[in-house]
Design an enzyme around this catalytic site. Structure first.
Site, short mmCIF file in Angstrom:
data_model
loop_
_atom_site.label_atom_id
_atom_site.label_comp_id
_atom_site.label_asym_id
_atom_site.label_seq_id
_atom_site.Cartn_x
_atom_site.Cartn_y
_atom_site.Cartn_z
N SER A 11 0.87 -1.19 0.00
CA SER A 11 0.00 0.00 0.00
C SER A 11 0.90 1.24 0.00
CB SER A 11 -0.88 0.01 1.26
OG SER A 11 -1.34 1.33 1.48
N HIS A 36 -1.32 -1.20 -4.11
CA HIS A 36 -2.61 -0.83 -3.53
C HIS A 36 -2.60 0.67 -3.29
CE1 HIS A 36 -6.20 -1.67 -1.02
NE2 HIS A 36 -5.72 -0.79 -0.19
N ASP A 38 -4.54 3.83 -1.68
CA ASP A 38 -5.59 4.17 -0.72
C ASP A 38 -6.08 5.60 -0.90
OD1 ASP A 38 -3.80 2.19 1.54
OD2 ASP A 38 -5.87 1.84 0.92
N MET A 40 -8.53 8.51 0.30
CA MET A 40 -9.31 8.88 1.49
C MET A 40 -9.78 10.33 1.36
SD MET A 40 -6.73 7.35 4.35
CE MET A 40 -6.15 5.67 4.25
N HIS A 70 -8.38 1.62 -3.84
CA HIS A 70 -9.32 1.38 -2.72
C HIS A 70 -9.95 2.72 -2.36
CE1 HIS A 70 -9.50 0.30 1.88
NE2 HIS A 70 -10.70 0.48 1.35
N MET A 72 -11.93 4.94 -0.20
CA MET A 72 -12.50 5.18 1.12
C MET A 72 -13.10 6.59 1.08
SD MET A 72 -9.44 3.54 3.36
CE MET A 72 -8.27 3.65 1.99
N MET A 141 -11.43 -5.39 5.51
CA MET A 141 -10.60 -4.47 6.30
C MET A 141 -10.26 -5.12 7.63
SD MET A 141 -9.99 -1.95 4.45
CE MET A 141 -9.09 -1.05 5.69
N GLY A 146 -8.50 4.31 7.35
CA GLY A 146 -8.13 5.71 7.51
C GLY A 146 -6.65 5.92 7.75
N PHE A 147 -5.99 4.91 8.31
CA PHE A 147 -4.57 5.12 8.62
C PHE A 147 -3.77 3.83 8.42
CE2 PHE A 147 -5.22 9.28 10.33
CZ PHE A 147 -6.52 9.26 10.82
N GLY A 148 -2.50 3.99 8.07
CA GLY A 148 -1.61 2.84 8.06
C GLY A 148 -1.04 2.65 9.46
N GLY A 149 -0.35 1.54 9.67
CA GLY A 149 0.37 1.33 10.93
C GLY A 149 -0.50 0.95 12.11
N ASP A 179 -6.59 -6.19 4.31
CA ASP A 179 -5.97 -4.86 4.27
C ASP A 179 -5.93 -4.23 5.65
OD1 ASP A 179 -6.94 -1.79 2.50
OD2 ASP A 179 -5.11 -2.38 3.56
N GLY A 180 -4.65 -4.14 6.17
CA GLY A 180 -4.52 -3.44 7.45
C GLY A 180 -3.83 -4.29 8.48
N GLY A 181 -2.63 -3.85 8.90
CA GLY A 181 -1.92 -4.56 9.97
C GLY A 181 -1.33 -5.88 9.54
N GLY A 201 1.30 -2.12 4.06
CA GLY A 201 1.84 -0.77 3.90
C GLY A 201 3.11 -0.62 4.73
N SER A 202 2.93 -0.39 6.02
CA SER A 202 4.11 -0.13 6.87
C SER A 202 5.06 -1.31 6.94
CB SER A 202 3.71 0.31 8.28
OG SER A 202 2.47 -0.18 8.63
C1 DX5 Z 1 -6.11 1.81 5.76
C2 DX5 Z 1 -5.69 1.40 4.36
C3 DX5 Z 1 -4.66 0.31 4.37
C4 DX5 Z 1 -3.37 0.74 5.04
C5 DX5 Z 1 -2.51 -0.47 5.28
O1 DX5 Z 1 -7.27 2.58 5.70
O2 DX5 Z 1 -6.80 0.92 3.64
O3 DX5 Z 1 -4.37 -0.08 3.03
O4 DX5 Z 1 -2.70 1.65 4.21
O5 DX5 Z 1 -1.41 -0.02 5.99
P1 DX5 Z 1 -0.69 -0.99 7.07
O6 DX5 Z 1 -0.27 -2.21 6.29
O7 DX5 Z 1 0.45 -0.17 7.58
O8 DX5 Z 1 -1.73 -1.31 8.10
ZN ZN Z 2 -6.45 0.05 1.58
#
Ligand code: DX5
Ligand code: ZN
Length: 229
Positions: A11, A36, A38, A40, A70, A72, A141, A146-149, A179-181, A201-202
């Site tokens: 991501s 990917h 994102d 927002m 994606h 959002m 999800m 809304g956020f990575g990490g 997607d996420g974590g 992502g992270s």
């Molecule tokens: C969150 C995004 C995810 C996010 C994943 O709203 O949809 O794609 O960027 O980031 P990590 O892998 O760091 O959770």
């Molecule tokens: Zn995403």
């Protein structure tokens, strides 16, 4: 389209935007073919990321990559054409933002893109039953968008298994994306549960050595998968 599953999908939200082209090349040189993106809007999610201009920048930098966009955002119907024109291969919309989801999916198809539907952590995959035959991908999800990490929501494993069962029962062939974590600790278990596309992502872009992290994630994704040849 046939894909060599499972697929690791970085991501770019977590990338260093001061050197985005370099970071994309580092990933594609390490074998990444799916990114990917994102999007927002600060309304559906409490954060603003980027728009079609960045997607077309990514498309120009990586002409052969698969771009998974994606959305959002509220009122995604108003923006799908711009993202298709920017170079999206797949556009996914949130179940929670579509009053007429079937029509939105059809519009994405008419633009020549693959289609995805996304569910938030508290939205049941059962609600997707009427649309499962129409979409190419379902995105679960595993964090609140809304956020990575953020920390991975453990209940997501059961949701993946439930969705994989619905796919089998219904004879559908959509891809399952998470997607996420996602990271080294859970990627194997996720492919074992039935995930095809793993957004990270992270765990990719915050690594000291991105190429070796990508190979570690790929290796763990494969060992955890019954998709081994
Ligand atoms: C969150 C995004 C995810 C996010 C994943 O709203 O949809 O794609 O960027 O980031 P990590 O892998 O760091 O959770
Ligand atoms: Zn995403």
């Amino acid at each position: 389209m046939n894909f060599d599953l499972p697929i690791l999908a970085p991501s770019i939200l977590a990338a260093d935007f001061l050197k985005l082209g370099e970071e994309l090349k580092t990933c594609s040189d390490a074998g990444i073919s799916w990114f990917h993106c994102d999007i927002m809007d600060g309304h559906f999610v409490p954060n603003i990321s980027y728009g079609p201009a960045i997607v077309s920048t990514v498309r120009d930098a990586e002409p052969d990559a698969f771009l998974d966009v994606h959305l959002m955002i509220e009122n995604p119907d108003n923006f799908i054409e711009e993202f298709a024109d920017a170079g999206a291969d797949l556009i996914s919309v949130h179940y929670e933002t579509c009053k007429h989801l079937h029509r939105t999916v059809q519009s994405i198809k008419q633009l020549g893109c693959m289609t995805g539907v996304v569910v938030n952590p508290a939205t049941s995959v059962d609600l997707l039953k009427p649309i499962l035959n129409e979409v190419d991908l379902v995105l679960i999800m595993s964090v609140n968008p809304g956020f990575g990490g953020q920390a991975f929501i453990e209940a997501s494993y059961d949701k993946v298994r439930q969705l994989a069962e619905l796919r089998q029962e219904g004879g559908h062939n959509f891809l399952i994306e998470i997607d996420g974590g996602v990271g080294l600790k859970n990627i194997g278990k996720l492919t074992e549960a039935g995930v095809d596309i793993l957004v990270a992502g992270s765990s990719v872009f915050k690594a000291d050595d991105i190429p070796s992290r990508i190979s570690e994630l790929n290796a763990k994704a494969l060992t955890g998968s019954d998709k081994l040849a």
